[in-house]
Enzyme design. Sequence first.
Site, PDB file in Angstrom:
ATOM      1  N   GLU A 103     114.846  17.548  41.053  1.00  0.00           N
ATOM      2  CA  GLU A 103     113.481  17.955  40.667  1.00  0.00           C
ATOM      3  C   GLU A 103     113.250  17.857  39.175  1.00  0.00           C
ATOM      4  OE1 GLU A 103     112.793  18.369  44.598  1.00  0.00           O
ATOM      5  OE2 GLU A 103     111.421  18.175  42.912  1.00  0.00           O
ATOM      6  N   HIS A 118     100.956  16.404  50.683  1.00  0.00           N
ATOM      7  CA  HIS A 118     101.841  16.973  49.655  1.00  0.00           C
ATOM      8  C   HIS A 118     102.738  15.854  49.124  1.00  0.00           C
ATOM      9  CE1 HIS A 118     103.680  20.274  47.539  1.00  0.00           C
ATOM     10  NE2 HIS A 118     104.797  19.612  47.674  1.00  0.00           N
ATOM     11  N   ALA A 119     102.752  15.668  47.793  1.00  0.00           N
ATOM     12  CA  ALA A 119     103.456  14.526  47.194  1.00  0.00           C
ATOM     13  C   ALA A 119     104.933  14.542  47.560  1.00  0.00           C
ATOM     14  CB  ALA A 119     103.291  14.566  45.678  1.00  0.00           C
ATOM     15  N   TYR A 174     113.239  24.287  42.220  1.00  0.00           N
ATOM     16  CA  TYR A 174     112.223  24.086  41.183  1.00  0.00           C
ATOM     17  C   TYR A 174     112.448  25.068  40.031  1.00  0.00           C
ATOM     18  CZ  TYR A 174     110.049  21.414  44.901  1.00  0.00           C
ATOM     19  OH  TYR A 174     109.823  20.502  45.917  1.00  0.00           O
ATOM     20  N   HIS A 177     112.273  11.144  41.046  1.00  0.00           N
ATOM     21  CA  HIS A 177     113.086  11.129  42.269  1.00  0.00           C
ATOM     22  C   HIS A 177     113.518   9.690  42.584  1.00  0.00           C
ATOM     23  CE1 HIS A 177     112.611  15.282  43.492  1.00  0.00           C
ATOM     24  NE2 HIS A 177     111.284  15.212  43.503  1.00  0.00           N
ATOM     25  N   HIS A 195     105.973  24.462  51.188  1.00  0.00           N
ATOM     26  CA  HIS A 195     107.436  24.497  51.328  1.00  0.00           C
ATOM     27  C   HIS A 195     107.895  25.520  52.353  1.00  0.00           C
ATOM     28  CE1 HIS A 195     106.440  22.588  47.614  1.00  0.00           C
ATOM     29  NE2 HIS A 195     107.645  22.071  47.538  1.00  0.00           N
ATOM     30  N   HIS A 244     106.871  13.123  38.057  1.00  0.00           N
ATOM     31  CA  HIS A 244     107.803  13.948  38.828  1.00  0.00           C
ATOM     32  C   HIS A 244     108.367  13.147  40.003  1.00  0.00           C
ATOM     33  CE1 HIS A 244     109.398  17.608  40.764  1.00  0.00           C
ATOM     34  NE2 HIS A 244     109.137  16.931  41.854  1.00  0.00           N
ATOM     35  N   GLU A 245     107.466  12.489  40.740  1.00  0.00           N
ATOM     36  CA  GLU A 245     107.916  11.734  41.920  1.00  0.00           C
ATOM     37  C   GLU A 245     108.688  10.480  41.506  1.00  0.00           C
ATOM     38  OE1 GLU A 245     106.491  14.693  44.062  1.00  0.00           O
ATOM     39  OE2 GLU A 245     107.813  13.089  44.703  1.00  0.00           O
TER      40      GLU A 245
HETATM   41  C1  SLC Z   1     105.664  17.647  43.673  1.00  0.00           C
HETATM   42  C2  SLC Z   1     106.422  18.218  44.549  1.00  0.00           C
HETATM   43  C3  SLC Z   1     107.149  17.433  45.583  1.00  0.00           C
HETATM   44 SE1  SLC Z   1     109.063  17.515  45.388  1.00  0.00          SE
HETATM   45  C4  SLC Z   1     106.536  19.715  44.618  1.00  0.00           C
HETATM   46  O1  SLC Z   1     106.567  20.224  45.715  1.00  0.00           O
HETATM   47  N1  SLC Z   1     106.593  20.477  43.499  1.00  0.00           N
HETATM   48  C5  SLC Z   1     106.674  20.009  42.112  1.00  0.00           C
HETATM   49  C6  SLC Z   1     106.660  21.243  41.253  1.00  0.00           C
HETATM   50  C7  SLC Z   1     106.714  22.440  42.140  1.00  0.00           C
HETATM   51  C8  SLC Z   1     106.544  21.954  43.593  1.00  0.00           C
HETATM   52  C9  SLC Z   1     105.202  22.403  44.157  1.00  0.00           C
HETATM   53  O2  SLC Z   1     104.276  21.595  44.176  1.00  0.00           O
HETATM   54  O3  SLC Z   1     105.106  23.585  44.539  1.00  0.00           O
HETATM   55 ZN    ZN Z   2     110.149  16.905  43.558  1.00  0.00          ZN
END
Ligand code: SLC
Ligand code: ZN
Length: 601
Positions: free
Chosen positions: A380, A322-323, A493, A356, A483, A352-353
């Site tokens: 975010e 997971h990024a 988010y 951060h 998450h 997105h990353e």
């Molecule tokens: C890219 C990330 C790491 Se902060 C992320 O969890 N995001 C980015 C958008 C929504 C959420 C997800 O993937 O559920």
């Molecule tokens: Zn993020």
Amino acid sequence: EDQDAEVEGRDYMAKLNKEMALLSNKQVKAAWAYDSNITEHNKELKLNVSLETAKVVKERWLNTIRFPWQSFKDEDLKRQFKKMSILGTAALPDDKYEKLENTITTMTSIYAEAKLCPYGDTSNTDCQLSLEPEISEKLAKSRSPDELKHYWVEWRNSTGRKCRNLYTEYVTLMNEAAKLNNFTDAAEYWLHDFEMNDFEKEVQKLWNVIEPLYMQLHAYVRGRLNEKYGDEMVPKQGAIPAHLLGNMWSQTWGNSYEFTVPFQGKQQIDVTESMKQQNYTPLKMFKLSDEFFKSLNLSAMPELFWNNSIIEKPQGRELVCHASAWDFYDGEDFRIKECTVVTMEDLYTVHHEMGHIQYYLQYKDQPNVYKEGANSGFHEAVGDTIALSVSTPKHMRKIGLLDPQSEDDPQADINFLFLTALDKIAFLPFGYLMDVWRWGVFKGTIEPKNYNCQWWNLRWRYQGIEPPVHRSEEDFDPGAKYHIVGDTPYIRYFVSFIIQFQFHRALCEKAGQFDPQNPTSKPLHQCDIYQSTEAGNALGAMLKMGSSKPWPDAMEALTGQRKMDASALMQYFAPLYEWLKEENKRTGASIGWRTHPQQKR
Ligand SMILES: C=C(C[SeH])C(=O)N1CCC[C@H]1C(=O)O
Ligand SMILES: [Zn+2]
């Protein structure tokens, strides 16, 4: 003697910030080692460092709370003490702290290491498919409801179902920790981050503004899915089956674009093919993003970033794919870990990353306690705000990912807005319900015996989706989302997807690409702030603040507003909203999904 206490407090806080930076650096290093290479050895190391750090932080905390900081004169010193006086989960007794850390690490490993068997392979011999990239790609590309159902169900059997009892323990320990910090429960502890006592009401109001637009998008997409998969699979008045939307959690619908696009035969705006034809690599994607930030007169990625980051999935080891973006709290070491694939979707995740990392770079000279976003939604929103400019056809032509085509075709414009809505509007109910469910769980209004049923009630009520097969309390579908098992709050988010349009509107104004007096003269969705130092300097000034001021001050610094406001998002999508209302009226599509979720046969 309060005067002396404040003088002593100033020295104490300066030292404490330096100590906390060193402790954080140690803890982040151990967490990085584990997340990037999941082994028993690295798990033990990470846990030991975590326990050791918690002990030291608790000792310091006992000194911190002895200062009469509430009566200090210096507002900034008071704010630092106020933040430092919340100990967090380290307030738990050692054995419970260890139990909590272990539970989260175990759930995260189950998620990270889950492997599925290929669809149609009854031999069950080579079951080596990971979520990234294999299973995500199946969900994105397969047009076989049976194949999609296979991966949808098996993923939940291999993750959520295995975490159900661990999660109940996690909830108990999180609530104990919250109470030790004088919060009623973990929901209040998480919401404290937003420094406002009516935050839940505020986000509910924001959702109420957006919901009519979501309903129109949902009705239109359901109509197109009905055309493709038929009445049996996609009833015209029902909720949408969750596995048909191109994403494992139905949280963004961009992968359905090829068969939901309003106007066929227009210029291609999904640049994935161009990226592949031009031999894009993950490194090229990161360099592209770095170049955009530099064009705004913001910071370049330091050499160490390029040396220490992991931007492609390493072979031969287990890791959390997971990024994520990491601050090592030493002012020099900043990293991204991302199992990047060459697609347009991942080009946005890269931005997105990188957002951060840019935030970390901008506030790196703040005292350690302020090395955070103004609130977690701000963190975010940075990268996504930049991506709103990058994603415009105008910008994609500028960087050669779209062939320079002449006239601005209003139908192509609707297609572009529609593609953006499939990610930004479709996401909002999911971004909202994730923590509505968790706040309910922490508060006890959602009990373990109803975890899954309440999850699907929320998924039905807010997203208008339903599971492709019957679900029971044997299942634990929230645990199929990173998450939830990774102990990462999610309302950040939802906040980000609202405020990134406020940021975009303010930056476009500074870049001379939007006129609030005449909003349609230069449409917000066509704005590209690339190379605007006015915009970049304004953004940088806000990012430099970190969490040194309450977030309304940071919001005001950039946008002139002190509140979250969905009007910027509604302004951005206004042309699409009008088109969807007309189109749904033309086709007679029913709006909403009042039919009750049919329990699957
Ligand atoms: C890219 C990330 C790491 Se902060 C992320 O969890 N995001 C980015 C958008 C929504 C959420 C997800 O993937 O559920
Ligand atoms: Zn993020």
